[in-house]
Scaffold this motif. Structure first.
Motif, PDB file in Angstrom:
ATOM      1  N   GLY A  38       0.808  -1.146  -0.032  1.00  0.00           N
ATOM      2  CA  GLY A  38       0.068  -0.095  -0.113  1.00  0.00           C
ATOM      3  C   GLY A  38       0.818   1.268   0.077  1.00  0.00           C
ATOM      4  N   LEU A  39       0.118   2.532  -0.005  1.00  0.00           N
ATOM      5  CA  LEU A  39       0.840   3.472  -0.077  1.00  0.00           C
ATOM      6  C   LEU A  39       1.055   4.327   1.347  1.00  0.00           C
ATOM      7  CD1 LEU A  39      -0.972   5.174  -3.232  1.00  0.00           C
ATOM      8  CD2 LEU A  39       1.016   3.582  -3.181  1.00  0.00           C
ATOM      9  N   GLY A  40       0.263   4.129   2.006  1.00  0.00           N
ATOM     10  CA  GLY A  40       0.125   4.842   3.633  1.00  0.00           C
ATOM     11  C   GLY A  40      -0.817   5.924   3.601  1.00  0.00           C
ATOM     12  N   TRP A  41      -1.303   6.269   4.605  1.00  0.00           N
ATOM     13  CA  TRP A  41      -2.194   7.219   4.841  1.00  0.00           C
ATOM     14  C   TRP A  41      -2.149   8.168   6.034  1.00  0.00           C
ATOM     15  CZ3 TRP A  41      -5.487   7.295   8.854  1.00  0.00           C
ATOM     16  CH2 TRP A  41      -5.646   6.085   9.621  1.00  0.00           C
ATOM     17  N   LEU A  42      -1.178   7.651   6.993  1.00  0.00           N
ATOM     18  CA  LEU A  42      -1.236   8.124   8.567  1.00  0.00           C
ATOM     19  C   LEU A  42      -0.208   9.487   8.215  1.00  0.00           C
ATOM     20  CD1 LEU A  42      -2.614   8.469  11.178  1.00  0.00           C
ATOM     21  CD2 LEU A  42      -0.897   6.642  11.853  1.00  0.00           C
TER      22      LEU A  42
ATOM     23  N   SER B 230      -8.212   2.903  -2.790  1.00  0.00           N
ATOM     24  CA  SER B 230      -9.667   2.805  -2.987  1.00  0.00           C
ATOM     25  C   SER B 230     -10.008   3.870  -3.958  1.00  0.00           C
ATOM     26  CB  SER B 230     -10.526   2.986  -1.662  1.00  0.00           C
ATOM     27  OG  SER B 230     -10.047   4.207  -1.330  1.00  0.00           O
ATOM     28  N   ALA B 231      -9.141   4.640  -4.329  1.00  0.00           N
ATOM     29  CA  ALA B 231      -9.221   5.870  -5.230  1.00  0.00           C
ATOM     30  C   ALA B 231      -9.159   5.366  -6.575  1.00  0.00           C
ATOM     31  CB  ALA B 231      -8.309   7.139  -5.028  1.00  0.00           C
ATOM     32  N   GLU B 232      -9.701   5.781  -7.559  1.00  0.00           N
ATOM     33  CA  GLU B 232      -9.874   5.344  -8.895  1.00  0.00           C
ATOM     34  C   GLU B 232      -8.258   5.327  -9.461  1.00  0.00           C
ATOM     35  OE1 GLU B 232     -11.474   6.146 -13.407  1.00  0.00           O
ATOM     36  OE2 GLU B 232     -12.513   6.902 -11.706  1.00  0.00           O
ATOM     37  N   VAL B 233      -7.391   6.131  -9.143  1.00  0.00           N
ATOM     38  CA  VAL B 233      -6.134   6.120  -9.586  1.00  0.00           C
ATOM     39  C   VAL B 233      -5.416   5.049  -8.943  1.00  0.00           C
ATOM     40  CG1 VAL B 233      -5.349   7.631  -7.718  1.00  0.00           C
ATOM     41  CG2 VAL B 233      -3.919   7.467 -10.074  1.00  0.00           C
ATOM     42  N   ALA B 234      -5.656   4.454  -7.829  1.00  0.00           N
ATOM     43  CA  ALA B 234      -5.067   3.306  -7.449  1.00  0.00           C
ATOM     44  C   ALA B 234      -5.603   2.065  -7.869  1.00  0.00           C
ATOM     45  CB  ALA B 234      -5.324   3.407  -5.670  1.00  0.00           C
ATOM     46  N   LEU B 235      -6.859   2.062  -8.140  1.00  0.00           N
ATOM     47  CA  LEU B 235      -7.504   0.849  -8.701  1.00  0.00           C
ATOM     48  C   LEU B 235      -6.968   0.522  -9.901  1.00  0.00           C
ATOM     49  CD1 LEU B 235     -11.220   1.447  -7.570  1.00  0.00           C
ATOM     50  CD2 LEU B 235      -9.798   0.077  -6.592  1.00  0.00           C
ATOM     51  N   ARG B 236      -6.829   1.685 -10.644  1.00  0.00           N
ATOM     52  CA  ARG B 236      -6.172   1.437 -11.964  1.00  0.00           C
ATOM     53  C   ARG B 236      -4.695   1.059 -12.007  1.00  0.00           C
ATOM     54  NH1 ARG B 236      -9.635   2.525 -16.081  1.00  0.00           N
ATOM     55  NH2 ARG B 236     -11.442   3.562 -15.653  1.00  0.00           N
ATOM     56  N   ARG B 237      -4.072   1.508 -11.235  1.00  0.00           N
ATOM     57  CA  ARG B 237      -2.681   0.965 -10.917  1.00  0.00           C
ATOM     58  C   ARG B 237      -2.622  -0.546 -10.581  1.00  0.00           C
ATOM     59  NH1 ARG B 237      -1.676   4.166  -6.639  1.00  0.00           N
ATOM     60  NH2 ARG B 237      -0.924   5.864  -8.024  1.00  0.00           N
ATOM     61  N   ALA B 238      -3.488  -0.857  -9.725  1.00  0.00           N
ATOM     62  CA  ALA B 238      -3.553  -2.271  -9.357  1.00  0.00           C
ATOM     63  C   ALA B 238      -3.798  -3.305 -10.937  1.00  0.00           C
ATOM     64  CB  ALA B 238      -4.633  -2.527  -8.491  1.00  0.00           C
TER      65      ALA B 238
ATOM     66  N   ARG C 192      -3.008  -2.187 -13.834  1.00  0.00           N
ATOM     67  CA  ARG C 192      -1.830  -2.196 -14.593  1.00  0.00           C
ATOM     68  C   ARG C 192      -0.619  -3.098 -14.308  1.00  0.00           C
ATOM     69  NH1 ARG C 192       0.724   2.356 -14.672  1.00  0.00           N
ATOM     70  NH2 ARG C 192      -0.391   3.372 -13.128  1.00  0.00           N
ATOM     71  N   LEU C 193      -0.448  -3.186 -12.807  1.00  0.00           N
ATOM     72  CA  LEU C 193       0.883  -3.418 -12.438  1.00  0.00           C
ATOM     73  C   LEU C 193       0.816  -4.592 -11.695  1.00  0.00           C
ATOM     74  CD1 LEU C 193       2.370  -0.022 -11.271  1.00  0.00           C
ATOM     75  CD2 LEU C 193       2.800  -1.251 -13.500  1.00  0.00           C
ATOM     76  N   ALA C 194      -0.332  -4.852 -10.871  1.00  0.00           N
ATOM     77  CA  ALA C 194      -0.047  -6.012  -9.833  1.00  0.00           C
ATOM     78  C   ALA C 194      -0.968  -7.400 -10.250  1.00  0.00           C
ATOM     79  CB  ALA C 194      -0.955  -5.231  -8.290  1.00  0.00           C
ATOM     80  N   ASP C 195      -0.923  -8.183  -9.182  1.00  0.00           N
ATOM     81  CA  ASP C 195      -1.438  -9.566  -9.614  1.00  0.00           C
ATOM     82  C   ASP C 195      -2.812  -9.711  -8.773  1.00  0.00           C
ATOM     83  OD1 ASP C 195       0.914 -10.834 -10.564  1.00  0.00           O
ATOM     84  OD2 ASP C 195       2.000 -10.512  -8.840  1.00  0.00           O
ATOM     85  N   GLY C 196      -3.269  -8.333  -8.358  1.00  0.00           N
ATOM     86  CA  GLY C 196      -4.550  -8.314  -7.777  1.00  0.00           C
ATOM     87  C   GLY C 196      -4.787  -6.818  -6.851  1.00  0.00           C
ATOM     88  N   TRP C 197      -5.932  -7.038  -6.372  1.00  0.00           N
ATOM     89  CA  TRP C 197      -6.459  -5.746  -5.744  1.00  0.00           C
ATOM     90  C   TRP C 197      -6.800  -6.123  -4.204  1.00  0.00           C
ATOM     91  CZ3 TRP C 197     -11.613  -3.983  -4.592  1.00  0.00           C
ATOM     92  CH2 TRP C 197     -11.825  -2.967  -3.801  1.00  0.00           C
ATOM     93  N   ILE C 198      -6.692  -5.513  -3.307  1.00  0.00           N
ATOM     94  CA  ILE C 198      -6.958  -5.803  -1.661  1.00  0.00           C
ATOM     95  C   ILE C 198      -7.917  -4.600  -1.335  1.00  0.00           C
ATOM     96  CG2 ILE C 198      -6.429  -6.276   0.761  1.00  0.00           C
ATOM     97  CD1 ILE C 198      -3.705  -7.377  -0.321  1.00  0.00           C
TER      98      ILE C 198
ATOM     99  N   ILE D  27     -13.335  -1.708 -12.286  1.00  0.00           N
ATOM    100  CA  ILE D  27     -12.392  -0.685 -12.772  1.00  0.00           C
ATOM    101  C   ILE D  27     -11.059  -1.388 -12.804  1.00  0.00           C
ATOM    102  CG2 ILE D  27     -11.052   1.475 -11.986  1.00  0.00           C
ATOM    103  CD1 ILE D  27     -13.919   2.432 -10.650  1.00  0.00           C
ATOM    104  N   VAL D  28     -10.756  -1.955 -11.924  1.00  0.00           N
ATOM    105  CA  VAL D  28      -9.312  -2.868 -11.704  1.00  0.00           C
ATOM    106  C   VAL D  28      -9.094  -3.831 -13.166  1.00  0.00           C
ATOM    107  CG1 VAL D  28      -7.886  -4.409 -10.697  1.00  0.00           C
ATOM    108  CG2 VAL D  28      -8.958  -2.807  -9.438  1.00  0.00           C
ATOM    109  N   LYS D  29     -10.406  -4.260 -13.404  1.00  0.00           N
ATOM    110  CA  LYS D  29     -10.406  -5.294 -14.578  1.00  0.00           C
ATOM    111  C   LYS D  29     -10.202  -4.402 -15.832  1.00  0.00           C
ATOM    112  CE  LYS D  29     -12.816  -9.314 -12.884  1.00  0.00           C
ATOM    113  NZ  LYS D  29     -13.792 -10.091 -12.948  1.00  0.00           N
ATOM    114  N   GLU D  30     -10.759  -3.498 -15.954  1.00  0.00           N
ATOM    115  CA  GLU D  30     -11.029  -2.444 -17.062  1.00  0.00           C
ATOM    116  C   GLU D  30      -9.374  -2.087 -17.466  1.00  0.00           C
ATOM    117  OE1 GLU D  30     -13.854   0.923 -18.767  1.00  0.00           O
ATOM    118  OE2 GLU D  30     -12.477   1.685 -17.053  1.00  0.00           O
ATOM    119  N   ALA D  31      -8.855  -1.635 -16.383  1.00  0.00           N
ATOM    120  CA  ALA D  31      -7.220  -1.114 -16.302  1.00  0.00           C
ATOM    121  C   ALA D  31      -6.468  -2.321 -16.975  1.00  0.00           C
ATOM    122  CB  ALA D  31      -6.938  -0.487 -15.179  1.00  0.00           C
ATOM    123  N   ALA D  32      -6.548  -3.302 -16.297  1.00  0.00           N
ATOM    124  CA  ALA D  32      -5.823  -4.506 -16.776  1.00  0.00           C
ATOM    125  C   ALA D  32      -5.914  -4.893 -18.392  1.00  0.00           C
ATOM    126  CB  ALA D  32      -6.319  -5.743 -15.945  1.00  0.00           C
ATOM    127  N   GLU D  33      -7.211  -4.931 -18.624  1.00  0.00           N
ATOM    128  CA  GLU D  33      -7.426  -5.015 -20.088  1.00  0.00           C
ATOM    129  C   GLU D  33      -6.943  -4.026 -21.047  1.00  0.00           C
ATOM    130  OE1 GLU D  33     -11.102  -6.890 -22.719  1.00  0.00           O
ATOM    131  OE2 GLU D  33     -11.535  -5.649 -20.974  1.00  0.00           O
TER     132      GLU D  33
END
Length: 293
Positions: A103-107, A170-178, A180-186, A202-208
């Protein structure tokens, strides 16, 4: 896993992990909280939390089949070289059972304590993931990026099979990053499970769009599970009786979720530092049996 609050003892960790393995669960999960700011309203679950990498390394030695996951390690708080080394070693001692949620961290206080700025953390994450994969696969790595510098180096031993990288956010940019780059999303502990299929889309659309197979991705839900009397009006998913919760898991699968883990740490009656640890374990073991796959 019991990693937060009074019930999070080494003995309880072993009891839960071994019993989960016996009952046929596919994986056990941990999470990270680096520190807890004084007076913060985030809740008791974050007040006392064990380190997830150390915890999973310990559990690797007392289990033999079940997968070991962390949801999530925050990338900005360590260097990619350090995380690559730790996770490669954990992948080795576990026999290839690691699922690496990042993750990116938020605190803000955790960024301050780590000596890093929260600005541009999305771009930082992309560079970080790129370096992780290079350190796990290339004989020599040299890198001069926006956030990280590596002279020509070796890092060995490399994992025989790199652990899957799953991204949070959870933001759209994070979902699209998952996608494009990752093996999945949490998903996060605050995810709206009634509408989770929208984020999966959104994640699947970005992967495609990136030329990847969306059907190969995993979609992992942190199931903030609270065992309560049945039939409550307006109950949240995964809150209620065992029967209701099992139906909720089926509903999440129908929405595209591939993995649900029941996180009792987020129930203040179990994961709080003030909870009775013996009662917490009694309830957890009852749930472990009742919700087994």
């Amino acid at each position: 896993m019991p990693v937060s609050g009074s019930w999070a003892t080494p003995a309880n960790m072993v009891r839960v992990a071994r019993r989960a393995e016996e009952l046929g669960y596919h994986e056990v999960w941990t999470f990270q909280r680096l520190l807890y700011p004084r007076g913060h309203p985030m809740g008791p679950v974050y007040r006392s939390v064990h380190d997830p990498v150390v915890t999973l390394s310990y559990l690797a030695g007392v289990t033999g089949r079940i997968r070991l996951g962390v949801a999530v390690l925050n990338m900005p708080f360590v260097s990619p070289a350090l995380m690559a080394k730790q996770l490669a070693s954990l992948q080795a001692v576990s026999g290839g059972r690691l699922d690496a949620g990042l993750g990116l961290g938020w605190l803000p206080e955790e960024f301050a304590a780590s000596g890093v700025s929260p600005e541009r953390r999305g771009r930082r994450a992309e560079e970080f993931i790129h370096l992780l994969r290079r350190l796990w696969s290339e004989e020599t790595v040299e890198h001069r990026g926006e956030f990280y510098q590596l002279p020509p180096v070796h890092q060995d031993p490399k994992p025989l099979s790199p652990p899957p990288i799953l991204l949070g956010g959870s933001a759209e940019v994070a979902l699209r990053r998952a996608g494009r780059l990752a093996d999945g999303w949490i998903s996060s502990s605050r995810e709206d499970l009634e509408r989770i299929e929208e984020k999966i889309y959104i994640v699947k659309e970005a992967a495609e769009g990136a030329g990847r197979d969306p059907g190969a991705l995993r979609f992992v839900t942190r199931g903030v599970t609270r065992i309560r009397p049945p039939g409550a009006a307006g109950r949240s998913p995964l809150t209620g009786s065992f029967e209701e919760i099992r139906r909720d898991v089926d509903a999440l699968a129908a929405k595209g979720v591939t993995d649900v883990f029941h996180d009792l740490n987020f129930d203040p009656e179990i994961g709080s530092p003030d909870a009775d640890p013996e009662e917490s374990m009694r309830r957890a073991e009852e749930a472990l049996e009742a919700l087994a796959p």
